[in-house]
Design a protein around this motif. Structure first.
Motif, mmCIF file in Angstrom:
data_model
loop_
_atom_site.group_PDB
_atom_site.id
_atom_site.type_symbol
_atom_site.label_atom_id
_atom_site.label_comp_id
_atom_site.label_asym_id
_atom_site.label_seq_id
_atom_site.Cartn_x
_atom_site.Cartn_y
_atom_site.Cartn_z
ATOM 1 N N GLY A 105 0.821 -1.201 0.000
ATOM 2 C CA GLY A 105 0.000 0.000 0.000
ATOM 3 C C GLY A 105 0.847 1.240 0.000
ATOM 4 O O GLY A 105 1.962 1.244 0.465
ATOM 5 N N GLY A 118 0.092 5.635 0.315
ATOM 6 C CA GLY A 118 -0.977 6.603 0.523
ATOM 7 C C GLY A 118 -0.474 8.011 0.433
ATOM 8 O O GLY A 118 0.707 8.270 0.390
ATOM 9 N N VAL A 123 -5.497 5.745 -0.453
ATOM 10 C CA VAL A 123 -4.532 4.676 -0.243
ATOM 11 C C VAL A 123 -4.585 3.755 -1.453
ATOM 12 O O VAL A 123 -5.669 3.362 -1.890
ATOM 13 C CB VAL A 123 -4.867 3.866 1.038
ATOM 14 C CG1 VAL A 123 -3.901 2.712 1.204
ATOM 15 C CG2 VAL A 123 -4.831 4.756 2.266
#
Length: 104
Positions: free
Chosen positions: A6, A8, A21
């Motif tokens: 991930g 973000g 995200v």
């Protein structure tokens, strides 16, 4: 299955504060989750599928201009330039509002 990486940013949402995200699923789909907040609470979550790639081992945002480094264990790693225009309502998935937190 599940998500593997991930990245973000503190990008804003429509009408209030928000964040985004990026997630890579085991299948290789790349999603962006948008969180909108009001009064210090998340009031909406939107999921937008933006690409299909090799599954990411990790995602790392590079700068504030939508560039992500996607590191893959099964294929070549790559740089992705994300351009996130407002998506048509048909490609967005709106989740129901979150319930209020339990009393202390």
């Amino acid at each position: 299955g599940g998500s593997d990486g991930g990245g973000g940013d503190g990008g804003g949402g429509e009408g209030g504060g928000g964040a985004r995200v990026a997630l890579s699923l085991f299948s290789g789909e790349l999603l962006v989750l948008g969180f909108r907040s009001a009064g210090g609470r998340v009031c909406a979550i939107e999921a937008l599928k933006i690409a299909s790639t090799s599954p990411a081992r990790s995602l790392c945002p590079l700068g504030g201009d939508g560039v992500l480094f996607l590191a893959s264990a099964v294929a070549d790693s790559m740089l992705l330039q994300l351009s996130l225009p407002a998506a048509p309502a048909a490609s967005r998935r709106r989740l129901p509002p979150l319930p209020p937190p339990p009393p202390p």
